[in-house]
Design an enzyme around this catalytic site. Structure first.
Site, PDB file in Angstrom:
ATOM      1  N   GLY A   1       0.316  -4.498  -0.673  1.00  0.00           N
ATOM      2  CA  GLY A   1       1.352  -3.924  -1.512  1.00  0.00           C
ATOM      3  C   GLY A   1       1.145  -2.442  -1.707  1.00  0.00           C
ATOM      4  O   GLY A   1       0.383  -1.789  -0.989  1.00  0.00           O
ATOM      5  N   CYS A   2       1.807  -1.894  -2.705  1.00  0.00           N
ATOM      6  CA  CYS A   2       1.717  -0.473  -3.008  1.00  0.00           C
ATOM      7  C   CYS A   2       0.277  -0.065  -3.290  1.00  0.00           C
ATOM      8  O   CYS A   2      -0.411  -0.693  -4.091  1.00  0.00           O
ATOM      9  CB  CYS A   2       2.591  -0.164  -4.223  1.00  0.00           C
ATOM     10  SG  CYS A   2       2.397   1.509  -4.849  1.00  0.00           S
ATOM     11  N   PHE A   3      -0.178   0.998  -2.639  1.00  0.00           N
ATOM     12  CA  PHE A   3      -1.568   1.402  -2.841  1.00  0.00           C
ATOM     13  C   PHE A   3      -1.840   1.977  -4.225  1.00  0.00           C
ATOM     14  O   PHE A   3      -2.985   2.099  -4.636  1.00  0.00           O
ATOM     15  CB  PHE A   3      -2.063   2.358  -1.752  1.00  0.00           C
ATOM     16  CG  PHE A   3      -1.162   3.505  -1.366  1.00  0.00           C
ATOM     17  CD1 PHE A   3      -0.246   4.062  -2.239  1.00  0.00           C
ATOM     18  CD2 PHE A   3      -1.261   4.055  -0.083  1.00  0.00           C
ATOM     19  CE1 PHE A   3       0.557   5.132  -1.868  1.00  0.00           C
ATOM     20  CE2 PHE A   3      -0.463   5.121   0.299  1.00  0.00           C
ATOM     21  CZ  PHE A   3       0.450   5.661  -0.597  1.00  0.00           C
TER      22      PHE A   3
END
Length: 235
Positions: free
Chosen positions: A57-59
């Site tokens: 997912g989003c870092f």
């Protein structure tokens, strides 16, 4: 991540999560957080700093979670899985570079093990049953992946995925990839420590802050408050 900021879907999902209505399918989502079993296979004792590279997912959220783990010395947001020439935000966001938004975790194995990092990863940082997406973020760049740096990491990661699968730890099959690390490329400086520097941004409040809260709830002995958050370049 061009769809992540302030989208109606993101806001709705966040509102449901805050309301405790189970908008997220993670085992730890909502008010009834559930811990996972300890890895049955661990890495051998090691001296000196070690490195783990994970995607899911989003870092922003991944970095925020692992910055709160005792024994972790530094976490960088970046890209793994593609080539150096496409390791930049605008290109990766197209979803066709082979890159996944990832984090590079430098840690002290005498304080936290690789297996423990994977347990945290599966418990609070990513939903391993979502294919090529995480929550409101859709695309191969948001896939769940463990990029192993050596045979020992491959052995532990593969065994833990098999262990969780056999235990039916999740409501669906685990789609997390276990793949060799070719390289890690640090993301642009404005992405580093983003969640810590923008704690009131709606995306962070709804999607990432709950992950850190679950970390504190499920892993109190490993939870810490970062002493200082400074965006730095990877060397």
């Amino acid at each position: 991540m061009n769809i992540r900021r302030y989208t109606p879907f993101s806001l709705l999902a966040g509102a449901l999560l805050v309301a405790g209505l189970g908008a997220c399918s993670l085992a730890t989502a909502g008010s009834d957080a559930v811990t996972l079993p300890d890895p049955a296979v661990e890495t051998a004792p090691a001296q000196g700093e070690q490195v783990a590279v994970l995607a899911g997912g989003c870092f922003w959220g991944l970095q925020s979670v692992f910055e709160h783990v005792k024994g972790v010395r530094k976490v960088w947001a970046g890209y793994s899985g593609g080539d150096a020439g496409t390791a930049e935000y605008d290109r990766v966001s197209d979803g066709d570079t082979g890159h996944a938004e990832s984090v590079k975790i430098v840690y002290d194995p005498s304080k936290v093990s690789y297996g423990q990092l994977l347990k945290i990863y599966f418990s609070v940082a990513t939903d391993p049953t979502q294919l090529n997406r995480q929550g409101p973020d859709v695309g191969t760049q948001y896939r769940s992946a463990i990029f192993y740096g050596n045979d020992e990491q491959k052995r532990v990661a593969t065994a833990y995925v098999a262990q969780l699968t056999e235990a039916h730890a999740f409501n669906g099959p685990i789609v997390t990839q276990v793949v060799p690390l070719k390289a890690f490329y640090a993301a642009e400086s404005y992405h580093q420590d983003y969640a810590e520097r923008h704690p009131n941004e709606p995306y962070i409040v709804y999607n990432d802050a709950p992950k850190v809260a679950h970390l504190k709830q499920l892993f109190p002995s490993l939870y810490r408050v970062p002493e200082q958050v400074v965006a730095v370049q990877l060397h």
